[in-house]
Scaffold this active site. Structure first.
Site, PDB file in Angstrom:
ATOM      1  N   ASP A  52      30.302  35.390  34.202  1.00  0.00           N
ATOM      2  CA  ASP A  52      30.296  33.976  34.293  1.00  0.00           C
ATOM      3  C   ASP A  52      28.901  33.866  35.102  1.00  0.00           C
ATOM      4  OD1 ASP A  52      33.039  34.770  34.337  1.00  0.00           O
ATOM      5  OD2 ASP A  52      33.378  33.974  36.124  1.00  0.00           O
ATOM      6  N   GLU A 233      40.725  29.163  36.114  1.00  0.00           N
ATOM      7  CA  GLU A 233      39.526  29.855  36.927  1.00  0.00           C
ATOM      8  C   GLU A 233      38.398  29.050  36.841  1.00  0.00           C
ATOM      9  OE1 GLU A 233      40.078  34.645  35.970  1.00  0.00           O
ATOM     10  OE2 GLU A 233      39.129  33.688  34.517  1.00  0.00           O
TER      11      GLU A 233
HETATM   12  C1  FRU Z   1      36.168  34.443  35.142  1.00  0.00           C
HETATM   13  C2  FRU Z   1      36.255  35.522  36.403  1.00  0.00           C
HETATM   14  C3  FRU Z   1      36.554  34.664  37.790  1.00  0.00           C
HETATM   15  C4  FRU Z   1      36.167  35.730  38.578  1.00  0.00           C
HETATM   16  C5  FRU Z   1      34.910  36.534  37.896  1.00  0.00           C
HETATM   17  C6  FRU Z   1      34.997  37.920  38.037  1.00  0.00           C
HETATM   18  O1  FRU Z   1      35.684  35.164  33.829  1.00  0.00           O
HETATM   19  O2  FRU Z   1      37.532  36.002  36.233  1.00  0.00           O
HETATM   20  O3  FRU Z   1      37.649  34.021  37.892  1.00  0.00           O
HETATM   21  O4  FRU Z   1      35.477  35.098  39.661  1.00  0.00           O
HETATM   22  O5  FRU Z   1      35.364  36.423  36.605  1.00  0.00           O
HETATM   23  O6  FRU Z   1      34.007  38.558  37.438  1.00  0.00           O
END
Ligand code: FRU
Length: 534
Positions: A52, A233
């Site tokens: 992300d 998320e």
């Molecule tokens: C989304 C996610 C978020 C988390 C991060 C961990 O892709 O699962 O929810 O904070 O990636 O790398």
């Protein structure tokens, strides 16, 4: 998240723990950005794993992009915040890692704000701090059956170059829920309070704070609304003015994985109102969808219908004189992100997009367009502009000297009396690998087929055709960006977007159009090679 937990277990067993004292610059690796499938005009990390985008904030002439990063491997693992800076949203400078894991946990996704009034007291009135708000993920707690996630903050008083963790971390503990993450914070002008949108399993929690340090629960949203084929998320909440009617509406982005319209990860949105406490969706956003939208689904509110635009959230602190709402996403999908065939790095970001909210059929449509700054990459020397032409069946377009594996194309088609059965474009290489994108007016569907576009064998979830419901009267405008291993297609001014990654064995050399079953006129066909940003 399930596959990530498995990888975590493997890493933990291999003794792969985060290293906190990495020298500055590590993570920048050494690369000429020329590896196979390395994007030439998208941001990708110099080396190591990325997922992300995080904490995007504009400050003092610089656009900051942080991102989920694991420098020690090309698969997901103990998360850090990687960092890159741009002054034009196009060229990126790889910076040293910004935030390292610590005893409270790994550094998961989150946001960053300029605390202009120094409400947190972490800077001074003269030099207000940048404040990053992120999730701590404590793997050990998780493995011992305790809630692993809480929210922490770090601050910088040197334009994002170095970050200090707040000694009072965590600032928000889990009320007993495992999935409790990805804080997106902004200052709510009317109440002058900081608002945090947080993803909590199958809903969003809103919290408020006077100082970024103490948080009070306000409300929750979405348990029975929107798509619920996976965990929620990376939310985002922001106001947008609908220009045609001069109305301000609030847009709530909620990423979901899995449960996207074409499988795996995707970004859904809701439009409504927010009063500083509660988000109230407009009536047409009151639909629930159990698992993945289909073309017949009433829930059609996806930021992007392609398989590779996840975890997108917007920049904070864009100056009012600019006023744009700028989004960037992760150009991958948890279905196969860990196994795509790149070598020393994994994943890239999407192009930066400007969001607009438009009034459409008594509802609101979130439209995205590539930022205009990208036009500076156009190589005008090889520019191709074809004369308008009416045709039916298959036709090769003369791309001249344009590099089709690193280009921008604008194609505008107009149907004649009868609509074609399908209108398709194909990008092909010398090995007969081909990517197809098309429109089927009868079914009212756009489609993107990467089954024959190169390597797919690394995951049984990669090949196949993604679709997006779409109706247009007579004209179809496609704005496409192809960059080594990705294609982003903005349809009719960004009313639909499809972002897809692909792994052709060699670059595309031929561009074909095919109007099956009827004549169409290609009114505009402009192609540009794009210069590399590295
Ligand atoms: C989304 C996610 C978020 C988390 C991060 C961990 O892709 O699962 O929810 O904070 O990636 O790398």
């Amino acid at each position: 998240m399930r596959s990530k937990l498995f990888i975590l277990l493997v890493l933990a067993m291999a003794g792969c723990m985060p290293k906190n004292n990495r020298p500055m610059g590590e993570g920048a690796g050494s690369t000429d950005y020329r590896e196979p499938w390395r994007p030439q005009f998208h941001f990708s990390p110099a080396s190591g794993w990325m997922n992300d985008p995080n904490g995007m904030v504009y400050y003092d002439g610089e656009y900051h992009l942080f991102y989920q990063h694991y420098p020690d491997s090309t698969v997901w693992g103990p998360m850090h915040w990687g960092h890159a800076i741009s002054t034009d949203l196009v060229h990126w400078q790889q910076m040293p890692i910004a935030i390292y894991p610590d005893t409270l946990g790994w550094i998961f996704s989150g946001s960053a704000v300029l605390d202009a009034e120094n409400s947190s007291g972490l800077g001074t009135a003269e030099n207000p701090p940048l404040v990053a708000i992120y999730t701590y993920h404590n793997d050990l707690l998780g493995r011992n059956g305790q809630n692993p996630q809480s929210q922490g903050i770090a601050y910088s008083t040197d334009k994002g170059r170095s970050w200090t963790k707040y000694p009072g971390n965590p600032v928000l503990k889990s009320p007993g829920i495992n999935d409790f993450r990805d804080p997106k914070v902004f200052l709510h002008q009317e109440t002058q309070k900081w608002i945090m949108a947080l993803a909590v399993q199958d809903r969003i929690h809103f919290y408020s704070s006077p100082d970024l340090l103490t948080w009070s629960f306000e409300s929750d949203f979405g348990k029975d609304l929107g798509a619920h084929g996976g965990v929620w998320e990376c939310p985002d909440l922001f106001p947008m003015v609908v220009e045609e009617i001069g109305l301000t509406k609030w847009v709530l982005l909620v990423n979901i994985n899995p449960g996207g319209p074409n499988g795996g990860s995707a970004n859904q949105y809701f439009v409504g109102d927010f009063d500083g406490h509660t988000f109230t969706p407009d009536p047409e956003f009151l639909t629930t969808l159990e698992s993945g939208a289909t073309e017949t689904s009433p829930f059609n509110n996806w930021v992007d219908w392609g398989r590779d635009n996840y975890a997108g959230v917007t920049w904070s602190n864009i100056p009012p004189s600019d006023g744009r709402r700028l989004l960037i996403g992760w150009m991958s999908n948890w279905q196969y992100a860990n196994v795509v065939p790149t070598s020393t790095w994994r994943s890239a970001c999407t192009l930066v997009r400007e969001l607009k909210l438009v009034h459409d059929h008594n509802s609101f449509l979130l439209v995205s367009r590539p930022v205009s700054e990208l036009q500076t990459l156009r190589d005008t020397a090889s520019h191709v502009k074809l004369p308008p032409e009416t045709f039916s069946g298959e036709k090769i377009l003369d791309a001249g000297m344009v590099t089709l594996s690193q280009c921008e194309m604008i194609l505008e088609f107009e149907a004649g009396e009868n609509l074609p059965d399908t209108l398709e474009i194909t990008l092909e290489n010398e090995l007969n690998e081909r990517y197809n994108f098309g429109y089927d007016p009868q079914k009212g569907l756009l489609y993107s087929n990467r089954s024959n576009a190169g390597g797919t064998g690394f995951s049984d979830q990669f090949a196949g055709t993604a679709t997006a419901p779409f109706k247009t009267e007579k004209s179809l405008q496609l704005h496409l960006f192809v960059d080594a291993a990705s294609i982003e297609i903005f349809v009719n001014g960004g009313q639909r977007v499809m972002t897809e990654i692909l792994f052709p064995s060699t670059g595309f050399k031929t561009l074909k159009v095919n109007a099956k079953g009827a004549e169409v006129t290609l009114n505009q066909a402009e192609l540009y090679s794009l210069r590399r940003i590295w």
